[in-house]
Design a protein around this motif. Sequence first.
Motif, PDB file in Angstrom:
ATOM      1  N   ALA A  44       0.827  -1.206   0.000  1.00 53.89           N
ATOM      2  CA  ALA A  44       0.000   0.000   0.000  1.00 53.89           C
ATOM      3  C   ALA A  44       0.864   1.260   0.000  1.00 53.89           C
ATOM      4  N   ALA A  45       1.982   1.216   0.754  1.00 57.96           N
ATOM      5  CA  ALA A  45       2.881   2.358   0.792  1.00 57.96           C
ATOM      6  C   ALA A  45       3.495   2.614  -0.580  1.00 57.96           C
ATOM      7  N   MET A  46       3.823   1.550  -1.292  1.00 60.96           N
ATOM      8  CA  MET A  46       4.382   1.712  -2.631  1.00 60.96           C
ATOM      9  C   MET A  46       3.355   2.295  -3.592  1.00 60.96           C
ATOM     10  N   LEU A  47       2.108   1.837  -3.484  1.00 58.20           N
ATOM     11  CA  LEU A  47       1.046   2.390  -4.316  1.00 58.20           C
ATOM     12  C   LEU A  47       0.854   3.874  -4.050  1.00 58.20           C
ATOM     13  N   ALA A  48       0.973   4.253  -2.775  1.00 58.27           N
ATOM     14  CA  ALA A  48       0.805   5.665  -2.418  1.00 58.27           C
ATOM     15  C   ALA A  48       1.957   6.519  -2.912  1.00 58.27           C
ATOM     16  N   THR A  49       3.106   5.893  -3.168  1.00 57.03           N
ATOM     17  CA  THR A  49       4.292   6.632  -3.580  1.00 57.03           C
ATOM     18  C   THR A  49       4.387   6.811  -5.091  1.00 57.03           C
ATOM     19  N   VAL A  50       3.680   5.961  -5.839  1.00 53.75           N
ATOM     20  CA  VAL A  50       3.779   6.003  -7.297  1.00 53.75           C
ATOM     21  C   VAL A  50       3.323   7.352  -7.836  1.00 53.75           C
ATOM     22  N   GLN A  51       4.114   7.913  -8.734  1.00 52.42           N
ATOM     23  CA  GLN A  51       3.748   9.154  -9.418  1.00 52.42           C
ATOM     24  C   GLN A  51       2.866   8.796 -10.613  1.00 52.42           C
ATOM     25  N   TRP A  52       1.551   8.748 -10.351  1.00 50.89           N
ATOM     26  CA  TRP A  52       0.646   8.244 -11.377  1.00 50.89           C
ATOM     27  C   TRP A  52       0.628   9.131 -12.621  1.00 50.89           C
ATOM     28  N   SER A  53       0.863  10.417 -12.456  1.00 52.55           N
ATOM     29  CA  SER A  53       0.848  11.312 -13.612  1.00 52.55           C
ATOM     30  C   SER A  53       1.998  11.023 -14.579  1.00 52.55           C
ATOM     31  N   GLN A  54       3.079  10.432 -14.051  1.00 51.01           N
ATOM     32  CA  GLN A  54       4.237  10.124 -14.893  1.00 51.01           C
ATOM     33  C   GLN A  54       4.450   8.618 -15.059  1.00 51.01           C
ATOM     34  N   PHE A  55       3.489   7.832 -14.600  1.00 52.35           N
ATOM     35  CA  PHE A  55       3.682   6.384 -14.552  1.00 52.35           C
ATOM     36  C   PHE A  55       4.002   5.809 -15.931  1.00 52.35           C
ATOM     37  N   TRP A  56       3.184   6.133 -16.916  1.00 54.95           N
ATOM     38  CA  TRP A  56       3.381   5.566 -18.252  1.00 54.95           C
ATOM     39  C   TRP A  56       4.727   5.985 -18.828  1.00 54.95           C
ATOM     40  N   GLU A  57       5.087   7.221 -18.611  1.00 57.63           N
ATOM     41  CA  GLU A  57       6.380   7.707 -19.110  1.00 57.63           C
ATOM     42  C   GLU A  57       7.544   6.985 -18.436  1.00 57.63           C
ATOM     43  N   LEU A  58       7.399   6.701 -17.134  1.00 58.22           N
ATOM     44  CA  LEU A  58       8.472   6.057 -16.391  1.00 58.22           C
ATOM     45  C   LEU A  58       8.672   4.605 -16.818  1.00 58.22           C
ATOM     46  N   VAL A  59       7.583   3.897 -17.077  1.00 60.45           N
ATOM     47  CA  VAL A  59       7.700   2.473 -17.389  1.00 60.45           C
ATOM     48  C   VAL A  59       7.927   2.216 -18.875  1.00 60.45           C
ATOM     49  N   THR A  60       7.866   3.254 -19.696  1.00 60.07           N
ATOM     50  CA  THR A  60       8.077   3.066 -21.140  1.00 60.07           C
ATOM     51  C   THR A  60       9.361   3.722 -21.620  1.00 60.07           C
ATOM     52  N   SER A  61      10.254   4.053 -20.701  1.00 54.54           N
ATOM     53  CA  SER A  61      11.550   4.583 -21.131  1.00 54.54           C
ATOM     54  C   SER A  61      12.313   3.482 -21.866  1.00 54.54           C
ATOM     55  N   GLU A  62      13.315   3.893 -22.621  1.00 54.12           N
ATOM     56  CA  GLU A  62      14.058   2.931 -23.447  1.00 54.12           C
ATOM     57  C   GLU A  62      14.683   1.813 -22.606  1.00 54.12           C
ATOM     58  N   SER A  63      15.311   2.198 -21.505  1.00 56.55           N
ATOM     59  CA  SER A  63      15.975   1.196 -20.667  1.00 56.55           C
ATOM     60  C   SER A  63      14.957   0.281 -19.979  1.00 56.55           C
ATOM     61  N   SER A  64      13.816   0.846 -19.586  1.00 57.85           N
ATOM     62  CA  SER A  64      12.790   0.044 -18.910  1.00 57.85           C
ATOM     63  C   SER A  64      12.170  -0.970 -19.854  1.00 57.85           C
ATOM     64  N   VAL A  65      11.846  -0.528 -21.058  1.00 60.13           N
ATOM     65  CA  VAL A  65      11.249  -1.439 -22.041  1.00 60.13           C
ATOM     66  C   VAL A  65      12.227  -2.541 -22.420  1.00 60.13           C
ATOM     67  N   ALA A  66      13.512  -2.163 -22.599  1.00 59.45           N
ATOM     68  CA  ALA A  66      14.524  -3.163 -22.938  1.00 59.45           C
ATOM     69  C   ALA A  66      14.663  -4.195 -21.818  1.00 59.45           C
ATOM     70  N   ALA A  67      14.639  -3.732 -20.567  1.00 55.71           N
ATOM     71  CA  ALA A  67      14.759  -4.648 -19.430  1.00 55.71           C
ATOM     72  C   ALA A  67      13.546  -5.558 -19.327  1.00 55.71           C
ATOM     73  N   LEU A  68      12.351  -5.004 -19.555  1.00 53.30           N
ATOM     74  CA  LEU A  68      11.126  -5.808 -19.474  1.00 53.30           C
ATOM     75  C   LEU A  68      11.101  -6.868 -20.569  1.00 53.30           C
TER      76      LEU A  68
END
Length: 269
Positions: free
Chosen positions: A34-58
């Motif tokens: 729950a604490a992690m959910l409260a910490t997530v920057q939802w306005s930037q979530f999609w941008e954060l998880v779709t960066s080049e390094s993140s997509v390559a790692a996924l």
Amino acid sequence: MTHLRPAVRAPLGLPVWIYLPALIGGAFVIAPLAAMLATVQWSQFWELVTSESSVAALKLSVKTAAMSTLLCILFGVPMAAVLARSHFRGLSVLRSLILLPLVLPPVVGGIALLYTFGRKGLIGEQLEVLGIQIAFSTTAVVLAQTFVALPFLVVSLEGALRTAGTRYEAVASTLGARPTTVLRRVTLPLVLPGLVSGAVLAFARALGEFGATLTFAGSLQGVTRTLPLEIYLQRETDPDAAVALSLVLVVVAVVIVVAVRGRGSAGSL
């Protein structure tokens, strides 16, 4: 005239005090999520998880986890069958050695793999002469994930084999079926739910593997840097991205657990 009432299952007589430690234990598990959910920057979530390094790692994590799961099935099914159906001296010792990665720290597993398949390793030195280098490559990631995930499939399938028993196999054998035919047409269909559950658990374990991968394969973007390694690196430079990527892994884990539990509940009906 006496009316028969439908049977009602009596509630389990648990002592009242047991609910308090159960509640505390549940909160201990749920509160960090729950604490992690409260910490997530939802306005930037999609941008954060779709960066080049993140997509390559996924992509690398999914690809290597799928490959390691196939290896777990290829080797884990025969291993589970031998453990469940064989009786010979030293079987308990063999089972303990096979299940050892379940209790070993992943870093220790990575060191063991390095001294086995590394350039100066027991097998790696011979492969180096042939021009084959495994350590610090994508192949090393797959081997590290397989090493830690294989016992999960073996444990799940061995339990399913023991529960299924041998009566149907015995009937098939008396009718003239060969051992390979019995395994393919009788044994495996009987334990298919256990095999699927074990494969899903192995995939989940491989997807979240960190210590053995870092030790044996390193962290090279696009080659060996899986999503857990990317999260660890992002934690130092971009905590928001680390939290967002962690949430992705949590969602995947929840889906897997629900799928396994759902299949287990359906199989118990």
